[in-house]
Design an enzyme around this catalytic site. Sequence first.
Site, PDB file in Angstrom:
ATOM      1  N   ARG A 234       0.877  -1.175   0.000  1.00  0.00           N
ATOM      2  CA  ARG A 234       0.000   0.000   0.000  1.00  0.00           C
ATOM      3  C   ARG A 234       0.910   1.219   0.000  1.00  0.00           C
ATOM      4  O   ARG A 234       1.995   1.195   0.622  1.00  0.00           O
ATOM      5  CB  ARG A 234      -0.878   0.043   1.266  1.00  0.00           C
ATOM      6  CG  ARG A 234      -2.027  -0.952   1.277  1.00  0.00           C
ATOM      7  CD  ARG A 234      -3.146  -0.522   0.334  1.00  0.00           C
ATOM      8  NE  ARG A 234      -4.280  -1.424   0.364  1.00  0.00           N
ATOM      9  CZ  ARG A 234      -4.465  -2.457  -0.462  1.00  0.00           C
ATOM     10  NH1 ARG A 234      -3.567  -2.723  -1.396  1.00  0.00           N
ATOM     11  NH2 ARG A 234      -5.544  -3.201  -0.382  1.00  0.00           N
ATOM     12  N   GLU A 263      -3.603   7.647  -4.259  1.00  0.00           N
ATOM     13  CA  GLU A 263      -4.018   7.142  -5.581  1.00  0.00           C
ATOM     14  C   GLU A 263      -5.341   7.769  -6.017  1.00  0.00           C
ATOM     15  O   GLU A 263      -6.208   7.984  -5.175  1.00  0.00           O
ATOM     16  CB  GLU A 263      -4.177   5.608  -5.510  1.00  0.00           C
ATOM     17  CG  GLU A 263      -2.866   4.917  -5.214  1.00  0.00           C
ATOM     18  CD  GLU A 263      -3.015   3.397  -5.031  1.00  0.00           C
ATOM     19  OE1 GLU A 263      -4.104   2.847  -5.281  1.00  0.00           O
ATOM     20  OE2 GLU A 263      -2.023   2.769  -4.632  1.00  0.00           O
ATOM     21  N   HIS A 281      -1.612   0.377  -9.601  1.00  0.00           N
ATOM     22  CA  HIS A 281      -2.248  -0.569  -8.661  1.00  0.00           C
ATOM     23  C   HIS A 281      -2.871  -1.746  -9.417  1.00  0.00           C
ATOM     24  O   HIS A 281      -4.084  -1.978  -9.353  1.00  0.00           O
ATOM     25  CB  HIS A 281      -3.299   0.152  -7.793  1.00  0.00           C
ATOM     26  CG  HIS A 281      -3.612  -0.575  -6.524  1.00  0.00           C
ATOM     27  ND1 HIS A 281      -3.929   0.057  -5.348  1.00  0.00           N
ATOM     28  CD2 HIS A 281      -3.678  -1.905  -6.244  1.00  0.00           C
ATOM     29  CE1 HIS A 281      -4.169  -0.847  -4.407  1.00  0.00           C
ATOM     30  NE2 HIS A 281      -4.024  -2.055  -4.935  1.00  0.00           N
TER      31      HIS A 281
HETATM   32  P1  NAP Z   1      -0.673 -11.588   4.882  1.00  0.00           P
HETATM   33  O1  NAP Z   1      -0.643 -13.019   4.489  1.00  0.00           O
HETATM   34  O2  NAP Z   1      -1.491 -11.170   6.037  1.00  0.00           O
HETATM   35  O3  NAP Z   1       0.840 -11.108   5.076  1.00  0.00           O
HETATM   36  C1  NAP Z   1       1.179  -9.884   5.621  1.00  0.00           C
HETATM   37  C2  NAP Z   1       2.605  -9.950   6.142  1.00  0.00           C
HETATM   38  O4  NAP Z   1       2.965  -8.655   6.629  1.00  0.00           O
HETATM   39  C3  NAP Z   1       2.803 -10.921   7.305  1.00  0.00           C
HETATM   40  O5  NAP Z   1       4.027 -11.559   7.115  1.00  0.00           O
HETATM   41  C4  NAP Z   1       2.848 -10.012   8.524  1.00  0.00           C
HETATM   42  O6  NAP Z   1       3.629 -10.630   9.543  1.00  0.00           O
HETATM   43  C5  NAP Z   1       3.542  -8.784   7.931  1.00  0.00           C
HETATM   44  N1  NAP Z   1       3.296  -7.569   8.705  1.00  0.00           N
HETATM   45  C6  NAP Z   1       2.116  -7.101   9.185  1.00  0.00           C
HETATM   46  N2  NAP Z   1       2.305  -5.968   9.860  1.00  0.00           N
HETATM   47  C7  NAP Z   1       3.638  -5.716   9.830  1.00  0.00           C
HETATM   48  C8  NAP Z   1       4.452  -4.688  10.377  1.00  0.00           C
HETATM   49  N3  NAP Z   1       3.924  -3.684  11.101  1.00  0.00           N
HETATM   50  N4  NAP Z   1       5.780  -4.736  10.145  1.00  0.00           N
HETATM   51  C9  NAP Z   1       6.327  -5.741   9.416  1.00  0.00           C
HETATM   52  N5  NAP Z   1       5.600  -6.750   8.871  1.00  0.00           N
HETATM   53  C10 NAP Z   1       4.271  -6.722   9.083  1.00  0.00           C
HETATM   54  O7  NAP Z   1      -1.196 -10.701   3.669  1.00  0.00           O
HETATM   55  P2  NAP Z   1      -1.077 -10.980   2.103  1.00  0.00           P
HETATM   56  O8  NAP Z   1      -2.243 -11.769   1.648  1.00  0.00           O
HETATM   57  O9  NAP Z   1       0.295 -11.461   1.790  1.00  0.00           O
HETATM   58  O10 NAP Z   1      -1.283  -9.478   1.544  1.00  0.00           O
HETATM   59  C11 NAP Z   1      -0.428  -8.450   1.957  1.00  0.00           C
HETATM   60  C12 NAP Z   1      -0.897  -7.102   1.467  1.00  0.00           C
HETATM   61  O11 NAP Z   1      -0.599  -6.941   0.099  1.00  0.00           O
HETATM   62  C13 NAP Z   1      -2.394  -6.805   1.533  1.00  0.00           C
HETATM   63  O12 NAP Z   1      -2.839  -6.504   2.837  1.00  0.00           O
HETATM   64  C14 NAP Z   1      -2.510  -5.640   0.581  1.00  0.00           C
HETATM   65  O13 NAP Z   1      -2.313  -4.421   1.283  1.00  0.00           O
HETATM   66  C15 NAP Z   1      -1.361  -5.847  -0.394  1.00  0.00           C
HETATM   67  N6  NAP Z   1      -1.866  -6.202  -1.730  1.00  0.00           N
HETATM   68  C16 NAP Z   1      -1.604  -5.371  -2.774  1.00  0.00           C
HETATM   69  C17 NAP Z   1      -2.068  -5.702  -4.042  1.00  0.00           C
HETATM   70  C18 NAP Z   1      -1.792  -4.843  -5.229  1.00  0.00           C
HETATM   71  O14 NAP Z   1      -2.592  -4.829  -6.143  1.00  0.00           O
HETATM   72  N7  NAP Z   1      -0.680  -4.145  -5.271  1.00  0.00           N
HETATM   73  C19 NAP Z   1      -2.812  -6.859  -4.243  1.00  0.00           C
HETATM   74  C20 NAP Z   1      -3.049  -7.671  -3.152  1.00  0.00           C
HETATM   75  C21 NAP Z   1      -2.558  -7.337  -1.902  1.00  0.00           C
HETATM   76  P3  NAP Z   1       3.449 -10.253  11.096  1.00  0.00           P
HETATM   77  O15 NAP Z   1       1.982 -10.278  11.373  1.00  0.00           O
HETATM   78  O16 NAP Z   1       4.241 -11.284  11.820  1.00  0.00           O
HETATM   79  O17 NAP Z   1       4.050  -8.893  11.237  1.00  0.00           O
HETATM   80  C1  8YV Z   2      -7.080  -4.720  -5.873  1.00  0.00           C
HETATM   81  C2  8YV Z   2      -5.706  -5.058  -3.696  1.00  0.00           C
HETATM   82  O1  8YV Z   2      -6.548  -3.559  -6.413  1.00  0.00           O
HETATM   83  O2  8YV Z   2      -6.325  -7.177  -2.919  1.00  0.00           O
HETATM   84  C3  8YV Z   2      -5.948  -6.050  -2.625  1.00  0.00           C
HETATM   85  O3  8YV Z   2      -5.737  -5.705  -1.460  1.00  0.00           O
HETATM   86  O4  8YV Z   2      -5.218  -3.997  -3.451  1.00  0.00           O
HETATM   87  C4  8YV Z   2      -6.011  -5.405  -5.111  1.00  0.00           C
HETATM   88  O5  8YV Z   2      -6.140  -6.747  -5.325  1.00  0.00           O
HETATM   89  C5  8YV Z   2      -8.400  -4.375  -5.354  1.00  0.00           C
HETATM   90  O6  8YV Z   2      -8.883  -4.909  -4.228  1.00  0.00           O
HETATM   91  C6  8YV Z   2      -9.442  -4.346  -6.444  1.00  0.00           C
HETATM   92  O7  8YV Z   2      -9.891  -3.069  -6.532  1.00  0.00           O
END
Ligand code: NAP
Ligand code: 8YV
Length: 316
Positions: A234, A263, A281
Amino acid sequence: MPASDDIEVLTAARLWAPMMESLHAAFRVHDRTHQSDATAFAAAAPRIRAIAASGESKVPRELIAQLPALEIISVFGVGYDGIDVAAARERGIAVTHTPNVLNDEVADLAIALVLAVSRRLIEADRYVRSGQWSKGPMPLARKVSGARLGIVGLGRIGMAIAKRAEAFGMSIAYTSRTARPQAPYPYFGSAAALAAEVDFLVVITPGGAGTRKLIDAKVLAALGKKGYLVNVARGSVVDEQALVEALQAGTIAGAGLDVFENEPNVPAELLALDNVVLTPHVGSATWQTRQAMADLAFANLEAHFAGRPLLSPVPA
Ligand code: NAP
Ligand code: 8YV
């Protein structure tokens, strides 16, 4: 699920068209009326039982408070940092999201950004199109295979990034609040300590208060002038002003960014830099993955209104 005008749903964002079609086929949908039509929203608010949101949506306490019949918030995305989950829980409102189905897609984009920024792919494309090739070769790039990768947040997507990086012969290390003893990678207690030991720092934590500006000027200084930052988490996780200054000053070598603080607004300073690759994104933005996310987000609503267990509630 049979169409039911009895169940009224508010969308909290412009949702993907096929997701909207599923919602329209099953429910009476109020498409963002809270943002566009105060009178229509006020009339419908007492009957709205669900919110369909995206990962970028804002569902604050104030909106929840205006919806006395609200039962569920279904997020089309894994991140739910824009949803006031505490406010929902106080009212017994369920919150669901779409974990796992997008791991591969977001990990693919993270690796694509690592390659694009280090191998100067976008610059190379411009180089060919602008006819500069005939005047001489492009400046050299930075090798990815065998380099050191640091992952900030070794969760579901972080692990998928690590698996891909292994195929590139990269050494992998990570940081998070808690170590994962089952992960075969060295753990660092802070982002700065990790940054000092790697060539590429990939950020994939949740957003929200707990990670705000986790990647600050100190972390960027530790990454160093040969280091690259990739953010697919994010925008809030990176201090964008500090990043701009580090890129302009050459404190770090470059950045690949899929997410931004405000954004869809991207600072003009970032747009002006050659050593950054910018994407809007699009971590999960393929037909296949968006369909899987839509199916899961819809299935959660369906399960809730059929009285079945939710498929993917956000963790307690
Ligand atoms: P997840 O399985 O919950 O993994 C999150 C990781 O972050 C865990 O390893 C957690 O470990 C760590 N974390 C949480 N808080 C932290 C902190 N303060 N400092 C350091 N590490 C921390 O989540 P995920 O499914 O992999 O998804 C992660 C994130 O990716 C989503 O929440 C979303 O914001 C982002 N995302 C972006 C896109 C995009 O389109 N760019 C798409 C999908 C997701 P600990 O709890 O041990 O700290
Ligand atoms: C998408 C995301 O951009 O899964 C998330 O957290 O940021 C992305 O997969 C979104 O949710 C669809 O608008």
